[in-house]
Design a protein around this motif. Sequence first.
Motif, PDB file in Angstrom:
ATOM      1  N   ASP A   1      35.858  99.872  54.050  1.00  7.59           N
ATOM      2  CA  ASP A   1      36.454 100.150  55.232  1.00  7.59           C
ATOM      3  C   ASP A   1      35.864 101.444  55.372  1.00  7.59           C
ATOM      4  O   ASP A   1      35.462 102.558  54.431  1.00  7.59           O
ATOM      5  CB  ASP A   1      37.578 100.369  55.297  1.00  7.59           C
ATOM      6  CG  ASP A   1      38.292 100.866  56.378  1.00  7.59           C
ATOM      7  OD1 ASP A   1      37.797 101.624  57.211  1.00  7.59           O
ATOM      8  OD2 ASP A   1      39.817 100.843  56.399  1.00  7.59           O
ATOM      9  N   ASN A   2      35.119 101.724  56.176  1.00  7.32           N
ATOM     10  CA  ASN A   2      34.231 102.858  56.120  1.00  7.32           C
ATOM     11  C   ASN A   2      35.681 103.945  56.386  1.00  7.32           C
ATOM     12  O   ASN A   2      35.252 105.150  56.707  1.00  7.32           O
ATOM     13  CB  ASN A   2      33.453 103.135  58.442  1.00  7.32           C
ATOM     14  CG  ASN A   2      34.479 102.071  58.666  1.00  7.32           C
ATOM     15  OD1 ASN A   2      35.310 102.968  59.325  1.00  7.32           O
ATOM     16  ND2 ASN A   2      33.506 101.636  60.512  1.00  7.32           N
TER      17      ASN A   2
ATOM     18  N   ASP B   1      28.672  99.938  66.583  1.00  5.43           N
ATOM     19  CA  ASP B   1      29.686  98.159  67.583  1.00  5.43           C
ATOM     20  C   ASP B   1      30.543  97.821  66.871  1.00  5.43           C
ATOM     21  O   ASP B   1      30.483  96.913  66.342  1.00  5.43           O
ATOM     22  CB  ASP B   1      28.167  97.486  67.384  1.00  5.43           C
ATOM     23  CG  ASP B   1      28.618  96.278  68.407  1.00  5.43           C
ATOM     24  OD1 ASP B   1      28.794  95.818  69.095  1.00  5.43           O
ATOM     25  OD2 ASP B   1      27.581  95.103  67.745  1.00  5.43           O
TER      26      ASP B   1
ATOM     27  N   TYR C   1      42.779 103.016  66.290  1.00  5.25           N
ATOM     28  CA  TYR C   1      42.151 102.569  64.605  1.00  5.25           C
ATOM     29  C   TYR C   1      40.654 103.925  64.856  1.00  5.25           C
ATOM     30  O   TYR C   1      40.455 103.366  63.789  1.00  5.25           O
ATOM     31  CB  TYR C   1      42.233 100.919  65.204  1.00  5.25           C
ATOM     32  CG  TYR C   1      41.416 100.589  63.750  1.00  5.25           C
ATOM     33  CD1 TYR C   1      41.657 100.352  62.593  1.00  5.25           C
ATOM     34  CD2 TYR C   1      39.743  99.926  64.087  1.00  5.25           C
ATOM     35  CE1 TYR C   1      41.148  99.662  61.722  1.00  5.25           C
ATOM     36  CE2 TYR C   1      39.027  99.395  62.909  1.00  5.25           C
ATOM     37  CZ  TYR C   1      39.806  99.046  61.823  1.00  5.25           C
ATOM     38  OH  TYR C   1      39.431  98.323  60.894  1.00  5.25           O
TER      39      TYR C   1
ATOM     40  N   TYR D   1      24.985  84.842  64.353  1.00  7.01           N
ATOM     41  CA  TYR D   1      26.402  85.682  64.455  1.00  7.01           C
ATOM     42  C   TYR D   1      26.802  86.061  65.778  1.00  7.01           C
ATOM     43  O   TYR D   1      25.797  86.805  66.351  1.00  7.01           O
ATOM     44  CB  TYR D   1      26.534  86.861  62.982  1.00  7.01           C
ATOM     45  CG  TYR D   1      27.230  88.061  62.955  1.00  7.01           C
ATOM     46  CD1 TYR D   1      28.320  88.296  63.548  1.00  7.01           C
ATOM     47  CD2 TYR D   1      26.414  88.971  62.696  1.00  7.01           C
ATOM     48  CE1 TYR D   1      29.314  88.626  63.042  1.00  7.01           C
ATOM     49  CE2 TYR D   1      26.903  90.039  63.077  1.00  7.01           C
ATOM     50  CZ  TYR D   1      28.667  89.886  62.939  1.00  7.01           C
ATOM     51  OH  TYR D   1      29.444  91.000  63.120  1.00  7.01           O
TER      52      TYR D   1
ATOM     53  N   THR E   1      27.977  88.580  68.047  1.00  9.74           N
ATOM     54  CA  THR E   1      28.379  89.728  67.935  1.00  9.74           C
ATOM     55  C   THR E   1      26.798  90.284  67.617  1.00  9.74           C
ATOM     56  O   THR E   1      26.614  91.115  67.649  1.00  9.74           O
ATOM     57  CB  THR E   1      28.773  90.583  67.599  1.00  9.74           C
ATOM     58  OG1 THR E   1      28.856  90.887  66.311  1.00  9.74           O
ATOM     59  CG2 THR E   1      30.142  90.201  68.240  1.00  9.74           C
TER      60      THR E   1
ATOM     61  N   LYS F   1      23.393  91.949  67.487  1.00  9.65           N
ATOM     62  CA  LYS F   1      22.065  92.832  68.604  1.00  9.65           C
ATOM     63  C   LYS F   1      20.543  92.547  68.737  1.00  9.65           C
ATOM     64  O   LYS F   1      20.011  92.340  67.580  1.00  9.65           O
ATOM     65  CB  LYS F   1      22.742  94.070  68.726  1.00  9.65           C
ATOM     66  CG  LYS F   1      24.123  94.814  68.733  1.00  9.65           C
ATOM     67  CD  LYS F   1      25.107  93.756  70.078  1.00  9.65           C
ATOM     68  CE  LYS F   1      26.589  94.510  70.564  1.00  9.65           C
ATOM     69  NZ  LYS F   1      27.058  93.336  69.894  1.00  9.65           N
TER      70      LYS F   1
ATOM     71  N   CYS G   1      25.612  92.074  60.421  1.00  5.64           N
ATOM     72  CA  CYS G   1      24.121  91.579  59.462  1.00  5.64           C
ATOM     73  C   CYS G   1      23.016  92.494  59.621  1.00  5.64           C
ATOM     74  O   CYS G   1      21.661  92.047  59.207  1.00  5.64           O
ATOM     75  CB  CYS G   1      24.535  90.345  59.971  1.00  5.64           C
ATOM     76  SG  CYS G   1      23.617  89.923  62.195  1.00  5.64           S
TER      77      CYS G   1
ATOM     78  N   THR H   1      21.554  94.841  61.683  1.00  7.28           N
ATOM     79  CA  THR H   1      20.321  94.305  63.001  1.00  7.28           C
ATOM     80  C   THR H   1      19.494  96.230  62.811  1.00  7.28           C
ATOM     81  O   THR H   1      18.540  96.715  63.116  1.00  7.28           O
ATOM     82  CB  THR H   1      20.640  94.610  64.351  1.00  7.28           C
ATOM     83  OG1 THR H   1      21.392  93.452  64.773  1.00  7.28           O
ATOM     84  CG2 THR H   1      20.202  94.809  65.471  1.00  7.28           C
TER      85      THR H   1
ATOM     86  N   ASP I   1      30.051  98.584  55.609  1.00  6.92           N
ATOM     87  CA  ASP I   1      30.678  97.174  56.272  1.00  6.92           C
ATOM     88  C   ASP I   1      32.078  96.798  55.213  1.00  6.92           C
ATOM     89  O   ASP I   1      31.850  96.271  53.987  1.00  6.92           O
ATOM     90  CB  ASP I   1      29.979  95.796  56.536  1.00  6.92           C
ATOM     91  CG  ASP I   1      30.371  94.996  57.901  1.00  6.92           C
ATOM     92  OD1 ASP I   1      30.097  95.097  58.720  1.00  6.92           O
ATOM     93  OD2 ASP I   1      31.415  94.461  57.271  1.00  6.92           O
ATOM     94  N   ILE I   2      32.824  96.453  56.402  1.00  3.44           N
ATOM     95  CA  ILE I   2      33.992  96.326  54.872  1.00  3.44           C
ATOM     96  C   ILE I   2      34.074  94.472  54.671  1.00  3.44           C
ATOM     97  O   ILE I   2      34.822  93.997  53.169  1.00  3.44           O
ATOM     98  CB  ILE I   2      35.187  95.693  56.504  1.00  3.44           C
ATOM     99  CG1 ILE I   2      36.383  96.149  55.749  1.00  3.44           C
ATOM    100  CG2 ILE I   2      35.360  94.801  57.440  1.00  3.44           C
ATOM    101  CD1 ILE I   2      37.762  96.022  56.435  1.00  3.44           C
TER     102      ILE I   2
HETATM  103  C1  LIG Z   1      30.533  93.756  66.390  1.00  2.00           C
HETATM  104  S1  LIG Z   1      29.976  93.335  64.970  1.00  2.00           S
HETATM  105  C2  LIG Z   1      28.928  94.500  64.354  1.00  2.00           C
HETATM  106  C3  LIG Z   1      27.468  93.992  64.746  1.00  2.00           C
HETATM  107  C4  LIG Z   1      26.006  94.468  64.515  1.00  2.00           C
HETATM  108  N1  LIG Z   1      26.009  95.768  65.772  1.00  2.00           N
HETATM  109  C5  LIG Z   1      24.814  93.511  64.693  1.00  2.00           C
HETATM  110  O1  LIG Z   1      24.090  94.214  64.836  1.00  2.00           O
HETATM  111  O2  LIG Z   1      25.282  92.576  63.206  1.00  2.00           O
HETATM  112  C6  LIG Z   1      31.480  94.438  63.842  1.00  2.00           C
HETATM  113  C7  LIG Z   1      31.156  94.729  62.518  1.00  2.00           C
HETATM  114  O3  LIG Z   1      32.351  95.505  61.900  1.00  2.00           O
HETATM  115  C8  LIG Z   1      32.936  95.127  60.515  1.00  2.00           C
HETATM  116  N2  LIG Z   1      34.024  96.340  60.200  1.00  2.00           N
HETATM  117  C9  LIG Z   1      34.978  95.355  60.793  1.00  2.00           C
HETATM  118  N3  LIG Z   1      36.030  97.225  60.325  1.00  2.00           N
HETATM  119  C10 LIG Z   1      35.264  97.575  60.411  1.00  2.00           C
HETATM  120  C11 LIG Z   1      36.078  98.939  59.209  1.00  2.00           C
HETATM  121  N4  LIG Z   1      37.208  99.469  59.434  1.00  2.00           N
HETATM  122  N5  LIG Z   1      35.072  98.802  58.134  1.00  2.00           N
HETATM  123  C12 LIG Z   1      33.315  98.777  58.365  1.00  2.00           C
HETATM  124  N6  LIG Z   1      33.097  97.930  59.060  1.00  2.00           N
HETATM  125  C13 LIG Z   1      34.246  97.070  59.538  1.00  2.00           C
HETATM  126  C14 LIG Z   1      32.989  93.786  61.265  1.00  2.00           C
HETATM  127  O4  LIG Z   1      33.294  93.100  59.775  1.00  2.00           O
HETATM  128  C15 LIG Z   1      32.156  92.955  61.229  1.00  2.00           C
HETATM  129  O5  LIG Z   1      30.900  93.314  60.581  1.00  2.00           O
END
Ligand SMILES: C[S@@+](CC[C@H](N)C(=O)[O-])C[C@H]1O[C@@H](n2cnc3c(N)ncnc32)[C@H](O)[C@@H]1O
Length: 493
Positions: A29-30, A48, A83, A275, A277, A279, A305, A307, A323-324
């Motif tokens: 978790d970030n 993102d 959040y 995937y 989302t 980008k 993933c 990017t 990433d979580i």
């Molecule tokens: C919309 S995707 C990002 C896509 C990215 N921009 C790409 O081009 O691959 C959001 C990511 O945030 C991660 N995520 C969600 N909540 C999180 C948290 N609290 N801490 C870290 N990562 C988190 C998810 O696992 C997911 O992989």
Amino acid sequence: MTKPFPKPPSSPAGRPSALLDTRVIYCGDNLEQLAKLPDHCVDLIYIDPPFNSNRNYEVFWGETKEKRAFEDRHISTQAYIDYMRPRCVQLHRVLKVTGSFYYHCDWHADSYVRVMLDQIFGAGAFGTHIIWRRTNAKGLAFKSFPNNHDSIFYYRKGEDYTFNRLYLPHSEKLIESHYKNVEPETGRLYTLGDLLNPNPDRPNLKYEFLGFTKVWRWTKERMLDEYKNGRVIQPSPGAMPRYKRYLDEQKGVPIDSIWTDIPPINSQAKEDLGYPTQKPIALLERIIKASSNPNDIVLDAFCGCGTALVAAQQLGRQWIGIDISPTACRVMAKRMRDVGHIWEDEKAWRAGRGFVVRDLPWTIDKLRAIPPFEFENWAVIALGGVPNAVQVGDMGIDGKIYPVGTKPADQNDMFAGDWYPIQVKQKDKVGRPDVDQFEAVMAREDRQRGFFVSFDYTSDAASECESFRKKTGRIIKLITVKDILEEQLAQKM
Ligand SMILES: C[S@@+](CC[C@H](N)C(=O)[O-])C[C@H]1O[C@@H](n2cnc3c(N)ncnc32)[C@H](O)[C@@H]1O
């Protein structure tokens, strides 16, 4: 009225990167991971986060039976903002005073995000609301204008921020309509520009030149110089003097807040990892080029993933990803190896070359707790296999191991080439019925060898494998999670 930039903190404008590990993917978790980073340590942040979209993003990372809800279904916009707020406070803390921050979102919560960011960064820190056209959907099913763009909010932490202006090349249409003149001696295309001063109230610039008394753009001295060197010409005898502007000297059109030239990833795109989302690399390259310089540190705290990290690597920046999702971290690591061309290797990393993935939850207890598809992916990848890419109907196969040199070029074709099936069960005491099912898969696919992964097996599972081998000559290898963890440990030592 917008507030001025917030006062920079008194601490130095960024620690040297020697005090911060870069080229690291942190799994977790970030909120917790960011708390471990020092203040004012990164130059550029792009995030993102999962949107407040109520969309049910499903089936990522090659999971098979399990559908992964993307956890972007916050019950209300307020819950989403609640959040994100502490995470954005942390991100603001770790950003250098010379740093920039980009928050990528869409219409579902963009107004709320903007207000939240103004509160955290200060309204004066707001730079631009970038509109990225991400689709051309016609939206005929809805009685409304289709929402075809994403919003990217750009903030700077202090006044002395990095900004490299970027340009798009002139369009063919503009070149045809404006750069019609060809210089006969050189073949260079040029257009003729106005030499009059837009401000007529400049008496010091009023003088006679080639028969015209006007308020000119430059002093008479400079005008004569430019005339002598051929940059100021009279297109025809007695005509108003004009400035010769060559096409090859123009940088192009400065990029503004509306980005329509970067298409979304489509399934045919080379960079597509399947995937939803993900980008486009080009989008992240633009952000990174505009707001950082080589060797600056780029942080993506929701990196999916990867990017932003791959773009940062390719542009010679340092990077940190969080990433979580353990599967996201593994996918990202593979992408970094395949596309970023650097090795995941502790020794190389220490020597300043490779990268590392930290904090993957690989203990028996943690592996029991992760979602089943994450567990399947972990087990398959740990065995050196390829997780099943199909989303439904995995036919009892969670992944495949390809003997060295036999991996098919088309990874979407699960059944091409020579391969061994892997079956994964996130449970204890796997017994005869599970083994029976796997035997049926092996017979159906006519495989000589297969691998089963679980926490442990009953004794009749082992005896069933033995009688299967005697009857058919086919071998099923029963592997425990403990075996894999110990093997990984042995490799590290
Ligand atoms: C919309 S995707 C990002 C896509 C990215 N921009 C790409 O081009 O691959 C959001 C990511 O945030 C991660 N995520 C969600 N909540 C999180 C948290 N609290 N801490 C870290 N990562 C988190 C998810 O696992 C997911 O992989």
